[in-house]
Design a protein around this motif. Structure first.
Motif, PDB file in Angstrom:
ATOM      1  N   GLY A 224      19.746 -13.999  -2.370  1.00 57.13           N
ATOM      2  CA  GLY A 224      18.899 -13.051  -3.100  1.00 57.13           C
ATOM      3  C   GLY A 224      19.318 -11.624  -2.812  1.00 57.13           C
ATOM      4  N   ALA A 225      19.551 -11.345  -1.536  1.00 56.36           N
ATOM      5  CA  ALA A 225      19.969  -9.996  -1.134  1.00 56.36           C
ATOM      6  C   ALA A 225      21.376  -9.681  -1.636  1.00 56.36           C
ATOM      7  N   THR A 226      22.299 -10.622  -1.471  1.00 55.11           N
ATOM      8  CA  THR A 226      23.680 -10.320  -1.885  1.00 55.11           C
ATOM      9  C   THR A 226      23.794 -10.184  -3.405  1.00 55.11           C
ATOM     10  N   ASN A 227      22.893 -10.826  -4.151  1.00 58.38           N
ATOM     11  CA  ASN A 227      22.919 -10.643  -5.606  1.00 58.38           C
ATOM     12  C   ASN A 227      22.542  -9.226  -6.028  1.00 58.38           C
ATOM     13  N   LEU A 228      21.994  -8.450  -5.120  1.00 53.04           N
ATOM     14  CA  LEU A 228      21.664  -7.055  -5.427  1.00 53.04           C
ATOM     15  C   LEU A 228      22.861  -6.124  -5.268  1.00 53.04           C
ATOM     16  N   VAL A 229      23.904  -6.600  -4.602  1.00 50.78           N
ATOM     17  CA  VAL A 229      24.947  -5.686  -4.128  1.00 50.78           C
ATOM     18  C   VAL A 229      25.609  -4.903  -5.261  1.00 50.78           C
ATOM     19  N   THR A 230      25.978  -5.565  -6.342  1.00 55.45           N
ATOM     20  CA  THR A 230      26.646  -4.858  -7.447  1.00 55.45           C
ATOM     21  C   THR A 230      25.747  -3.761  -8.015  1.00 55.45           C
ATOM     22  N   GLY A 231      24.475  -4.074  -8.168  1.00 56.94           N
ATOM     23  CA  GLY A 231      23.552  -3.079  -8.717  1.00 56.94           C
ATOM     24  C   GLY A 231      23.348  -1.902  -7.783  1.00 56.94           C
TER      25      GLY A 231
ATOM     26  N   LYS B 140       0.836  -1.216   0.000  1.00 56.34           N
ATOM     27  CA  LYS B 140       0.000   0.000   0.000  1.00 56.34           C
ATOM     28  C   LYS B 140       0.865   1.259   0.000  1.00 56.34           C
ATOM     29  N   PHE B 141       1.974   1.209   0.717  1.00 56.67           N
ATOM     30  CA  PHE B 141       2.895   2.358   0.743  1.00 56.67           C
ATOM     31  C   PHE B 141       3.366   2.692  -0.674  1.00 56.67           C
ATOM     32  N   PHE B 142       3.814   1.673  -1.403  1.00 55.49           N
ATOM     33  CA  PHE B 142       4.310   1.932  -2.763  1.00 55.49           C
ATOM     34  C   PHE B 142       3.168   2.361  -3.698  1.00 55.49           C
ATOM     35  N   GLU B 143       1.984   1.811  -3.499  1.00 57.78           N
ATOM     36  CA  GLU B 143       0.844   2.268  -4.310  1.00 57.78           C
ATOM     37  C   GLU B 143       0.581   3.744  -4.064  1.00 57.78           C
ATOM     38  N   ASN B 144       0.646   4.155  -2.804  1.00 63.14           N
ATOM     39  CA  ASN B 144       0.395   5.564  -2.481  1.00 63.14           C
ATOM     40  C   ASN B 144       1.487   6.489  -3.019  1.00 63.14           C
ATOM     41  N   LYS B 145       2.666   5.960  -3.252  1.00 64.44           N
ATOM     42  CA  LYS B 145       3.757   6.754  -3.841  1.00 64.44           C
ATOM     43  C   LYS B 145       3.705   6.713  -5.373  1.00 64.44           C
ATOM     44  N   ASN B 146       2.644   6.127  -5.902  1.00 60.80           N
ATOM     45  CA  ASN B 146       2.458   6.029  -7.364  1.00 60.80           C
ATOM     46  C   ASN B 146       3.544   5.208  -8.050  1.00 60.80           C
ATOM     47  N   VAL B 147       4.083   4.250  -7.325  1.00 61.38           N
ATOM     48  CA  VAL B 147       5.009   3.305  -7.962  1.00 61.38           C
ATOM     49  C   VAL B 147       4.182   2.381  -8.850  1.00 61.38           C
ATOM     50  N   ASP B 148       4.509   2.327 -10.126  1.00 59.05           N
ATOM     51  CA  ASP B 148       3.707   1.528 -11.051  1.00 59.05           C
ATOM     52  C   ASP B 148       4.357   0.197 -11.419  1.00 59.05           C
ATOM     53  N   ILE B 149       5.638   0.045 -11.089  1.00 57.78           N
ATOM     54  CA  ILE B 149       6.325  -1.174 -11.501  1.00 57.78           C
ATOM     55  C   ILE B 149       7.434  -1.506 -10.499  1.00 57.78           C
ATOM     56  N   ILE B 150       7.580  -2.765 -10.181  1.00 60.03           N
ATOM     57  CA  ILE B 150       8.636  -3.238  -9.283  1.00 60.03           C
ATOM     58  C   ILE B 150       9.315  -4.430  -9.949  1.00 60.03           C
ATOM     59  N   PHE B 151      10.628  -4.441  -9.887  1.00 53.98           N
ATOM     60  CA  PHE B 151      11.409  -5.544 -10.457  1.00 53.98           C
ATOM     61  C   PHE B 151      11.887  -6.443  -9.312  1.00 53.98           C
ATOM     62  N   GLY B 152      11.885  -7.730  -9.523  1.00 48.56           N
ATOM     63  CA  GLY B 152      12.312  -8.558  -8.406  1.00 48.56           C
ATOM     64  C   GLY B 152      12.327 -10.034  -8.699  1.00 48.56           C
ATOM     65  N   TYR B 153      12.639 -10.772  -7.622  1.00 50.26           N
ATOM     66  CA  TYR B 153      12.756 -12.232  -7.699  1.00 50.26           C
ATOM     67  C   TYR B 153      12.334 -12.768  -6.333  1.00 50.26           C
ATOM     68  N   PRO B 154      11.283 -13.589  -6.278  1.00 52.20           N
ATOM     69  CA  PRO B 154      10.755 -14.003  -4.975  1.00 52.20           C
ATOM     70  C   PRO B 154      11.584 -15.109  -4.320  1.00 52.20           C
ATOM     71  N   GLY B 155      11.313 -15.349  -3.067  1.00 53.39           N
ATOM     72  CA  GLY B 155      11.964 -16.410  -2.302  1.00 53.39           C
ATOM     73  C   GLY B 155      11.212 -16.605  -1.000  1.00 53.39           C
ATOM     74  N   GLY B 156      11.698 -17.537  -0.205  1.00 49.39           N
ATOM     75  CA  GLY B 156      10.967 -17.924   0.985  1.00 49.39           C
ATOM     76  C   GLY B 156      10.687 -16.800   1.964  1.00 49.39           C
TER      77      GLY B 156
END
Length: 567
Positions: free
Chosen positions: A74-81, A9-25
């Motif tokens: 999953g988190a550490t794969n974000l580090v370079t970006g 809901k927070f991101f919806e209220n900020k008008n975020v229209d798209i999120i990129f990601g990869y799910p996990g447990g």
């Protein structure tokens, strides 16, 4: 409402229209809610692809990019970006899942201290350990990422915070305001800049990425037109002003245009706005323009006097500074007489143009020139990192705002493909050109699957020289042609590989094939990959040798076939 529902809901209220990601447990609750949201989620094939895509989205829209990943790998794969976004000042919010609160610190399955890992490469990293503090943390994270000097923020959230419930209407949503550096003294510094301009005979304006972040392109053009001051750019400043404008010389630095570097070396006043003065621009800082008055304007006080001595440091947003300066100049009726300076630059431009040898083999420069001629200067141009990146910076004129996307500070191979995907989602309907190398494209080539799934209009030109071109070039010029582990003796069949992903592809190897291939790529809906078998021995010139100054360039001048040095 549980924590996952609040976050979406927070991101919806900020008008975020798209999120990129990869799910996990550890983010399964979050994804369960996200699937029922109005926000579009793009499932990349690797978390690094997700963060680069969010980065590319942010660069072409000016809005923060958002990405999700689970805990541990999953988190550490974000580090370079994240580091890539940090060095290029890109607003980004990365949300990572964490093991449950009671499991933290026990080396639990897929646990990693992502806060400790990312603290040096973010504007701030948060861990939410109390559900009641989630609203306040998210508000602050948003503000930190998007205000002042933009940059990435990471929010790490344990899985039981996502699943836990609380009455958020009773929760305070703001915490103490973060301290903002004192920014007084602008009026006094402005007068010093005006006085320095009055005394200058050879002024030069260096436009950095801060101009784009501040959306100050109109103010930059107004100042250039009023003063008739020549303008050069950094790599990140490419696109801050149309490069076909009179008086715009192009990029400076290690592979900058020769006449632009000569102007940089000879100016008596350098007005640097929103630029970091990185080592790719300055060479050895102690040798950088010893007799030039340097004015440095930056919204981040930490950047001033960090890399070069600065006579007039100014802490200010680029747009505000340009507006205030132009107003002051007009009020005092300041006009500069720069005819002799412009004549000198024109002479350098004629004597030292960008050139390359056309010997019948396929050259990256000729491909880029032909693409630019057919597509024009309004396309979104994305690069990976390597020789092709510098060729694009030299030979592709950028005309539109936020139309150039490249990894500057970190120089991240593998950035290009996912960033192009993010750019295509950020500006739907516009053509996106991706220039990559056979080394770079293989670092995140799995994202061809994402590209194929969404049929985005990304036209990929792979400059395949069967080597790591930029490193090979350095080995040729500075290491006696000892090519240590830079030549690829085995490469995939890129056309066949693209076909396996369901992407149309073609291969060219002769100069006369360029035009037809570009037209076919542009006219074909959706993604197209063009593999270009280019000359392995083609080098990026000019190049400033290690430890050199901007005027000390190696290159081929006026059609020379051999490499010589000026400066």
């Amino acid at each position: 409402m549980n924590g996952a529902e609040y976050l979406v809901k927070f991101f919806e209220n900020k008008n975020v229209d798209i999120i990129f990601g990869y799910p996990g447990g550890k983010v399964i609750f979050l994804y369960d809610v996200l699937a029922r949201s109005s926000i579009k989620h793009i499932l990349t094939r690797h978390e690094q692809g997700a963060v680069h895509a969010a980065d590319g989205y942010a660069r072409v829209t000016g809005r923060p990019g958002v990405c999700f990943a689970t805990s541990g790998p999953g988190a550490t794969n974000l580090v370079t970006g994240i580091a890539n976004a940090y060095l290029d000042s890109v607003p980004l919010i990365a949300v990572t899942g964490q093991v449950g609160l009671s499991d933290i610190g026990r080396d639990s399955f897929q646990e990693a201290d992502i806060i400790g890992i990312t603290m040096p490469i973010t504007k701030h990293s948060y861990m939410v350990k109390e559900l009641e503090k989630l609203p306040a943390v998210m508000e602050e994270a948003w503000n930190v990422a998007t205000t002042g000097r933009p940059g990435p923020v990471l929010v790490d959230i344990p899985s039981d915070i996502f699943s836990g419930s609380v009455d958020f209407s009773t929760v305070q949503k703001k915490i103490a305001t973060r301290k903002v550096p004192l920014k007084n003294g602008l009026d006094e510094q402005l007068q010093k800049v005006v006085d320095a301009l009055k005394n200058s005979k050879r002024p030069l304006l260096l436009a950095g990425g801060g101009i784009i972040a501040s959306q100050a392109w109109d103010q930059l053009k107004d100042l250039k037109d009023y003063l008739q001051i020549p303008v050069v750019t950094t790599l990140m400043g490419k696109g801050a002003i149309p490069e076909k404008e009179e008086g715009v010389l192009g990029m400076v630095g290690m592979h900058g245009k020769p006449f632009a570097n000569l102007a940089l070396s000879s100016c008596d006043l350098l007005l640097g706005i929103g630029a970091r003065f990185s080592d790719r621009i300055t060479g050895k800082p102690e040798k950088f323009l010893p007799d030039t008055v340097i004015v440095h304007v930056d919204i981040d006080p930490a950047e001033l006097c960090k890399n070069v001595r600065t006579e007039i440091p100014v802490v200010c947003d680029a747009g505000k500074f340009l507006t205030e300066l132009l107003g002051r100049l007009k009020k005092e009726k300041v006009r500069l007489r720069l005819n002799e300076w412009h004549r000198q630059i024109a002479e350098w431009r004629q004597k030292y143009p960008l050139t390359y040898e056309k010997n019948g083999s396929l050259k990256p420069q000729s491909i880029i020139e032909e693409v630019a001629r057919i597509v024009g200067d309004r396309a979104i141009v994305v690069t990976d990192v390597g020789q092709h990146q510098m060729f694009v910076a030299q030979y592709y004129p950028i005309g539109g705002i936020r139309n150039f996307v490249s990894s500057g500070g970190l120089g991240t191979m593998g950035f290009g493909l996912p960033a192009a995907i993010g750019a295509a989602f950020g500006r739907p309907g516009e053509i996106v050109l991706l220039f990559s190398g056979d080394g770079s494209i293989q670092m995140n080539i799995q994202e061809l699957a994402t590209l194929a799934q969404h049929q985005l209009p990304v036209k990929i030109f792979i400059m395949n020289n069967s080597c790591l071109g930029m490193v090979r070039q350095w080995q040729e010029l500075f290491f006696g042609k000892r090519y240590a582990h830079t030549i690829f003796t085995s490469n995939p069949d890129f056309v066949g590989l693209a076909g396996a992903y369901g992407i149309k592809a073609l291969r060219i190897s002769r100069p006369e094939e360029i035009k037809g291939a570009v037209i076919q790529a542009v006219r074909t809906p959706g993604p197209v990959l063009v593999e270009c078998a280019v000359d392995q021995e083609e080098n990026v010139f000019p190049i400033i040798p290690p430890g050199g100054s901007p005027h000390e360039m190696l290159g081929r001048w006026q059609g020379e076939t051999h490499v010589s040095r000026i400066g």
